[in-house]
Every structure is written in C-alpha cells, then in structure tokens.
Write a protein that holds these residues in place. Structure first.
Motif, PDB file in Angstrom:
ATOM      1  N   ALA A 157      -4.002  -6.376   6.177  1.00 38.50           N
ATOM      2  CA  ALA A 157      -2.900  -6.168   5.240  1.00 38.50           C
ATOM      3  C   ALA A 157      -2.685  -4.693   4.932  1.00 38.50           C
ATOM      4  O   ALA A 157      -1.575  -4.285   4.565  1.00 38.50           O
ATOM      5  CB  ALA A 157      -3.154  -6.936   3.943  1.00 38.50           C
ATOM      6  N   LEU A 158      -3.732  -3.886   5.079  1.00 35.85           N
ATOM      7  CA  LEU A 158      -3.563  -2.439   4.871  1.00 35.85           C
ATOM      8  C   LEU A 158      -2.549  -1.841   5.838  1.00 35.85           C
ATOM      9  O   LEU A 158      -1.910  -0.833   5.541  1.00 35.85           O
ATOM     10  CB  LEU A 158      -4.912  -1.729   5.022  1.00 35.85           C
ATOM     11  CG  LEU A 158      -5.854  -1.753   3.821  1.00 35.85           C
ATOM     12  CD1 LEU A 158      -7.196  -1.141   4.189  1.00 35.85           C
ATOM     13  CD2 LEU A 158      -5.236  -1.038   2.629  1.00 35.85           C
ATOM     14  N   GLY A 159      -2.424  -2.465   7.003  1.00 31.12           N
ATOM     15  CA  GLY A 159      -1.467  -1.961   7.986  1.00 31.12           C
ATOM     16  C   GLY A 159      -0.059  -2.458   7.780  1.00 31.12           C
ATOM     17  O   GLY A 159       0.885  -1.895   8.334  1.00 31.12           O
ATOM     18  N   THR A 160       0.116  -3.525   6.987  1.00 26.21           N
ATOM     19  CA  THR A 160       1.448  -4.097   6.799  1.00 26.21           C
ATOM     20  C   THR A 160       1.999  -3.854   5.396  1.00 26.21           C
ATOM     21  O   THR A 160       3.187  -3.544   5.242  1.00 26.21           O
ATOM     22  CB  THR A 160       1.402  -5.618   7.070  1.00 26.21           C
ATOM     23  OG1 THR A 160       0.417  -6.215   6.218  1.00 26.21           O
ATOM     24  CG2 THR A 160       1.050  -5.881   8.536  1.00 26.21           C
ATOM     25  N   PRO A 162       0.410  -1.663   2.752  1.00 29.70           N
ATOM     26  CA  PRO A 162      -0.648  -0.800   2.186  1.00 29.70           C
ATOM     27  C   PRO A 162      -0.475  -0.522   0.695  1.00 29.70           C
ATOM     28  O   PRO A 162      -1.456  -0.454  -0.043  1.00 29.70           O
ATOM     29  CB  PRO A 162      -0.540   0.480   3.015  1.00 29.70           C
ATOM     30  CG  PRO A 162       0.848   0.474   3.552  1.00 29.70           C
ATOM     31  CD  PRO A 162       1.188  -0.960   3.784  1.00 29.70           C
ATOM     32  N   LEU A 163       0.760  -0.362   0.229  1.00 27.07           N
ATOM     33  CA  LEU A 163       0.964  -0.047  -1.179  1.00 27.07           C
ATOM     34  C   LEU A 163       0.589  -1.216  -2.081  1.00 27.07           C
ATOM     35  O   LEU A 163       0.269  -1.016  -3.261  1.00 27.07           O
ATOM     36  CB  LEU A 163       2.431   0.343  -1.416  1.00 27.07           C
ATOM     37  CG  LEU A 163       2.891   1.639  -0.736  1.00 27.07           C
ATOM     38  CD1 LEU A 163       4.354   1.921  -1.051  1.00 27.07           C
ATOM     39  CD2 LEU A 163       2.016   2.813  -1.183  1.00 27.07           C
ATOM     40  N   PHE A 164       0.642  -2.412  -1.542  1.00 30.61           N
ATOM     41  CA  PHE A 164       0.288  -3.589  -2.339  1.00 30.61           C
ATOM     42  C   PHE A 164      -1.212  -3.847  -2.325  1.00 30.61           C
ATOM     43  O   PHE A 164      -1.794  -4.189  -3.347  1.00 30.61           O
ATOM     44  CB  PHE A 164       1.025  -4.825  -1.801  1.00 30.61           C
ATOM     45  CG  PHE A 164       2.498  -4.818  -2.057  1.00 30.61           C
ATOM     46  CD1 PHE A 164       3.003  -5.228  -3.281  1.00 30.61           C
ATOM     47  CD2 PHE A 164       3.384  -4.392  -1.086  1.00 30.61           C
ATOM     48  CE1 PHE A 164       4.362  -5.222  -3.529  1.00 30.61           C
ATOM     49  CE2 PHE A 164       4.743  -4.381  -1.324  1.00 30.61           C
ATOM     50  CZ  PHE A 164       5.247  -4.790  -2.549  1.00 30.61           C
ATOM     51  N   ILE A 165      -1.836  -3.694  -1.176  1.00 31.78           N
ATOM     52  CA  ILE A 165      -3.228  -4.125  -1.036  1.00 31.78           C
ATOM     53  C   ILE A 165      -4.224  -3.018  -1.354  1.00 31.78           C
ATOM     54  O   ILE A 165      -5.354  -3.287  -1.779  1.00 31.78           O
ATOM     55  CB  ILE A 165      -3.481  -4.686   0.385  1.00 31.78           C
ATOM     56  CG1 ILE A 165      -4.778  -5.493   0.413  1.00 31.78           C
ATOM     57  CG2 ILE A 165      -3.510  -3.577   1.403  1.00 31.78           C
ATOM     58  CD1 ILE A 165      -4.803  -6.678  -0.489  1.00 31.78           C
ATOM     59  N   LEU A 336      -1.908 -13.136  -0.466  1.00 33.99           N
ATOM     60  CA  LEU A 336      -2.801 -14.212  -0.867  1.00 33.99           C
ATOM     61  C   LEU A 336      -4.050 -14.252   0.007  1.00 33.99           C
ATOM     62  O   LEU A 336      -5.176 -14.364  -0.480  1.00 33.99           O
ATOM     63  CB  LEU A 336      -2.069 -15.557  -0.797  1.00 33.99           C
ATOM     64  CG  LEU A 336      -2.886 -16.807  -1.104  1.00 33.99           C
ATOM     65  CD1 LEU A 336      -3.432 -16.753  -2.526  1.00 33.99           C
ATOM     66  CD2 LEU A 336      -2.043 -18.060  -0.900  1.00 33.99           C
ATOM     67  N   GLU A 337      -3.852 -14.139   1.321  1.00 33.84           N
ATOM     68  CA  GLU A 337      -4.983 -14.162   2.241  1.00 33.84           C
ATOM     69  C   GLU A 337      -5.891 -12.958   2.029  1.00 33.84           C
ATOM     70  O   GLU A 337      -7.116 -13.053   2.186  1.00 33.84           O
ATOM     71  CB  GLU A 337      -4.496 -14.207   3.690  1.00 33.84           C
ATOM     72  CG  GLU A 337      -3.824 -15.512   4.091  1.00 33.84           C
ATOM     73  CD  GLU A 337      -2.402 -15.626   3.567  1.00 33.84           C
ATOM     74  OE1 GLU A 337      -1.889 -14.626   3.014  1.00 33.84           O
ATOM     75  OE2 GLU A 337      -1.815 -16.711   3.704  1.00 33.84           O
ATOM     76  N   ALA A 338      -5.311 -11.807   1.682  1.00 42.16           N
ATOM     77  CA  ALA A 338      -6.110 -10.606   1.451  1.00 42.16           C
ATOM     78  C   ALA A 338      -7.027 -10.771   0.246  1.00 42.16           C
ATOM     79  O   ALA A 338      -8.213 -10.416   0.286  1.00 42.16           O
ATOM     80  CB  ALA A 338      -5.198  -9.393   1.258  1.00 42.16           C
ATOM     81  N   VAL A 339      -6.498 -11.317  -0.850  1.00 37.14           N
ATOM     82  CA  VAL A 339      -7.323 -11.549  -2.037  1.00 37.14           C
ATOM     83  C   VAL A 339      -8.409 -12.581  -1.723  1.00 37.14           C
ATOM     84  O   VAL A 339      -9.574 -12.429  -2.135  1.00 37.14           O
ATOM     85  CB  VAL A 339      -6.449 -12.014  -3.217  1.00 37.14           C
ATOM     86  CG1 VAL A 339      -7.315 -12.382  -4.414  1.00 37.14           C
ATOM     87  CG2 VAL A 339      -5.455 -10.929  -3.607  1.00 37.14           C
ATOM     88  N   ALA A 340      -8.039 -13.613  -0.975  1.00 40.49           N
ATOM     89  CA  ALA A 340      -9.025 -14.625  -0.591  1.00 40.49           C
ATOM     90  C   ALA A 340     -10.125 -14.012   0.267  1.00 40.49           C
ATOM     91  O   ALA A 340     -11.308 -14.341   0.121  1.00 40.49           O
ATOM     92  CB  ALA A 340      -8.338 -15.758   0.167  1.00 40.49           C
ATOM     93  N   GLY A 341      -9.761 -13.116   1.157  1.00 38.10           N
ATOM     94  CA  GLY A 341     -10.752 -12.469   2.010  1.00 38.10           C
ATOM     95  C   GLY A 341     -11.737 -11.629   1.223  1.00 38.10           C
ATOM     96  O   GLY A 341     -12.944 -11.645   1.503  1.00 38.10           O
ATOM     97  N   LEU A 342     -11.241 -10.901   0.226  1.00 40.73           N
ATOM     98  CA  LEU A 342     -12.145 -10.120  -0.625  1.00 40.73           C
ATOM     99  C   LEU A 342     -13.117 -11.034  -1.373  1.00 40.73           C
ATOM    100  O   LEU A 342     -14.291 -10.709  -1.535  1.00 40.73           O
ATOM    101  CB  LEU A 342     -11.330  -9.295  -1.627  1.00 40.73           C
ATOM    102  CG  LEU A 342     -10.558  -8.103  -1.069  1.00 40.73           C
ATOM    103  CD1 LEU A 342      -9.735  -7.458  -2.171  1.00 40.73           C
ATOM    104  CD2 LEU A 342     -11.496  -7.078  -0.444  1.00 40.73           C
TER     105      LEU A 342
END
Length: 427
Positions: A157-160, A162-165, A336-342
């Motif tokens: 998600a940092l590549g798509t 970045p300002l959000f994640i 959503l997937e990024a938060v779940a991954g963390l």
C-alpha cells in the motif's frame, strides 16, 4: 457447582477485594484491545470469501454478540477469568482463500461445520487426540504461509496510497516502542482519522442506513471444496493458534480452563451465528492475559469479574460494529488490508519462529509454508488444505517413525496442554 481456580497465593480480604475496580477496568480493556486490534482482519476475511458489505457487517455483529454472551456464561459459571474472541488467524486464512465453489452460502456452510467440529472436540476426546497428532511445526507453517500475503499489504500500500498508509505505519511503529499492547488500536485510530479526513475532503460520508447494526441471514450451502478448503483449515488454525494457547495462558496464571464447557459454548456459538456470517468463536489467547494477570487486581478469586465484564463490553461494542464497517468500507483501496496486515505481523513472526524451531524438522514446514503462501488452488480447494497435506506427506517420507503429539486438554488423564508446539506457559 462452579469450581474455584487452582492456585496457592493468598487473596485479599473480602471487603477490600470487592471494592477494587481493577477487574472491571481490565475487562473493558480486554474487550477494547481484542475488538479494535483485529476487526479489520475479520472484515477482510469475510469480504474475500464472498460477503457483501452488509453481510460482512452482519458477520462482525454476530461474532461480537456471540463472544460477549459466551464470556458472560463461562466466566459466571466457572468463576475463572476465561475470555473469548473470534479467530483472527482464521479470518486471515479466509482473506487469502478467496471465494469457493458455491460462493458466500458455501462459506457459511463451512463456518457451520467448523462450529460443529469445535463442539465435538469438547464432547469426543478421540477427536482432540486426532487433532493433537498434527505436528505443531506444520500447523504453524500453514498459518505463516496464510498470513504472508496479508502481512505484505501494508508495504504494498505504500506504493499505491503512501499518504494514507505512511501515518498508520509510523504510528504503529512508535507505539510498538512505547506501548506495544496498544500499537494496533492506535494505528487503527489513525487509519480511521485518515479515512474521515479523506471523506470530508471529497465531500462524501457513509450512508445513514449503514451505521445501524443489523443481522443478515444466509442459508448455508455445503460443498466438498468449502469443507476441505475452509472448514478443515479453519478448524485446525483455530484450535492450534487460539484454543490451545488460550488454555496455556490461563494455566500460566494458575487457572484451569473449563475445557469441555468452553468448547461446547464456542462451538455452539459459532454454529448458531454462522448463518449471520460469523466464522469462528474461540478462547482468547494473547488478550486473555489482561483479564487473568495482575492488571485485574491482586485478588485472584475476583479476577473472573474481568472476564465477565469483558462480555458486557463486547455487547456494547456490537452496537458500533456497523458504523465501523461503513467507515472502513469507504476507505481507499488497500487500506483495510493494510491495517489487517499490521495487526498480524506479530502473529506471523511467532508462527515462523515456531515452524522452524526444530533444526531437524525444517524441510516439511518449509514446504508447508511455501505451499500455503503460493495461493495454489486445485479442484476448487484452497492452498491451506494442500499445504497441510503436502507437509504431512513430506514429513512422512523424511521422518516415517516420528511419534505423534500429545493430546489436547481433556484428552489425557493428566490434562496436560501439549502438542501444537506449546512447550511452556505463554505470557
């Protein structure tokens, strides 16, 4: 008649212990940490196997209510600080499984079957012994492979976006340094703030009808692919990564888990809520220490109040589940997937470590891990099943005379918690 927990430490005088508010506070914290640190994983998993946003919201609501009611019953009857949760590793498995033949109704049928299997584990000791014969290294390797793709999501998600994640990851890292227990809830709050700002800037907001909690019934359907690809791996992961560690956590604080009632309650709760989208209810593992430890007060006889209070707190949180779903559904793609991954990074690290702990037994776990991570689907059955099958086959060839693991609680006269890689108390 409820059994008192087994321990030797003297407790506080009754007048002092009953005025102590720490068990109540600990119960509220237990529910808050358990809910906020993993509900994003649940939503990602349910959506991945075919649930609509309304069905995913129903599933989260049903899980929260089932957990709350189950904790209230078990803690009150046993007078032990037992706590429940939903299967976070199981939800991660769903997130990487994808839709099965038969779609969402078939997934619901698999959830129902999982609940029946969990209940049968409490009723039929032979099933527990059979489950305990699955090597711990393979169960953990399968879990690690399932988690890998989801744990990559924050960095992709940092590549798509970045300002959000980026703010979410920075908050998580800072809190891991200062207060690890609150790292995921804090990251979630930042994520929700970012989503809210994004919606406000775009002039949009979640629909009013979507913020009210509601249940959506789905008639279960049954297919071989769903049973093999979802029900069996979900059962194995839930037992290995939630129920058995949950027993070990309570034992490390001097309490005996009411094993048979817990399996019956969680299995029946899963089966009853499956039609509304709930995938699996089980014993809490990591968050169980909050209700059973010193945070719940010095009087061990009163710590069951923490578990009981967490049940009430879960029922209160259920009222906000639909609003949270509506908010995260409006998030940018991948958020959503990024938060779940963390939320699952710690679980991934623990699973990899456990899978490769034995230097003489690493090839079979490595094969299991890679097969699960590959996402291979054959005959409509997902990679988790094939990973476990491949690992068992490789292990049989390389270690044909390896003895099985010891039994689950209630399966041996000594009632020992062994197998699945548990070598001592879990804190």
């Amino acid at each position: 008649m409820a059994k008192s927990p087994t321990f030797t430490t003297a407790h506080q005088p009754p007048g002092q212990s009953r005025l102590d508010s720490r068990p109540i506070v600990a119960g509220i914290v237990t529910a808050l940490v358990g809910f906020t640190s993993s509900f994003a994983v649940v939503l990602a998993g349910l959506r991945a196997v075919g649930a609509s946003p309304e069905q995913a919201a129903s599933g989260l609501l049903a899980l929260t209510v089932a957990v709350g009611l189950g904790v209230l019953w078990l803690a009150w009857r046993s007078k032990v600080p037992v706590t429940l949760a939903w299967s976070t590793p199981g939800a991660a498995l769903l997130a990487t499984s994808g839709a099965v033949d038969g779609g969402w109704p078939a997934a619901v049928g698999a959830f129902l079957a999982t609940g029946v299997l969990i209940a049968m584990t409490g009723l039929v000791p032979a099933l527990g012994r059979l489950m305990a014969r699955i090597p711990a290294t393979l169960a953990q390797a399968m879990l690690a492979g399932v988690l890998l793709q989801l744990c990559l999501a924050p960095f992709k998600a940092l590549g798509t976006v970045p300002l959000f994640i980026a703010p979410v990851i920075l908050c998580w890292l800072l809190m891991m340094k200062l207060a690890p227990r609150w790292s995921v809830p804090a990251a979630l709050l930042v994520a929700l703030a970012v989503i809210g700002i994004s919606l406000a800037a775009g002039g949009s907001s979640p629909g009013d009808g979507e913020i009210l909690p509601g249940l959506a019934w789905t008639a279960p359907a049954f297919s071989l692919q769903a049973m093999a690809g979802i029900a069996l791996p979900l059962f194995v992961v839930t037992m290995a990564s939630q129920n058995v560690p949950g027993v070990a956590v309570l034992r490390s604080f001097g309490y005996d888990t009411p094993w048979r009632p817990a399996m019956l309650v969680t299995g029946a709760g899963t089966a009853a809520a499956a039609g509304f989208g709930a995938h699996a209810v089980n014993l809490a593992a990591l968050s169980a220490a909050l209700a059973a430890g010193e945070e719940a007060g010095p009087d061990r006889h009163r710590r069951w109040v923490a578990g009981f209070t967490s049940g009430f707190a879960y029922l209160v949180l259920a009222a906000f589940s639909a609003a949270l779903v509506a908010l995260v559904t409006a998030a940018p793609a991948g958020m959503l997937e990024a938060v779940a991954g963390l939320a699952l990074l710690g679980t991934l690290a623990g699973a990899v470590s456990a899978a490769l702990a034995d230097p003489e037994d690493r090839i079979a776990p490595a094969v299991t891990f890679l097969m699960a991570a590959s996402g291979l689907a054959f005959a409509g059955i997902g990679s988790a099943f094939w990973a476990l099958a491949a690992g068992l086959a490789v292990r049989l060839v390389l270690k044909p005379h390896s003895p099985g693991a010891a039994g689950l609680p209630g399966c041996t006269s000594a009632r020992r918690v062994r197998g699945f890689g548990l070598r001592g108390p879990v804190r």
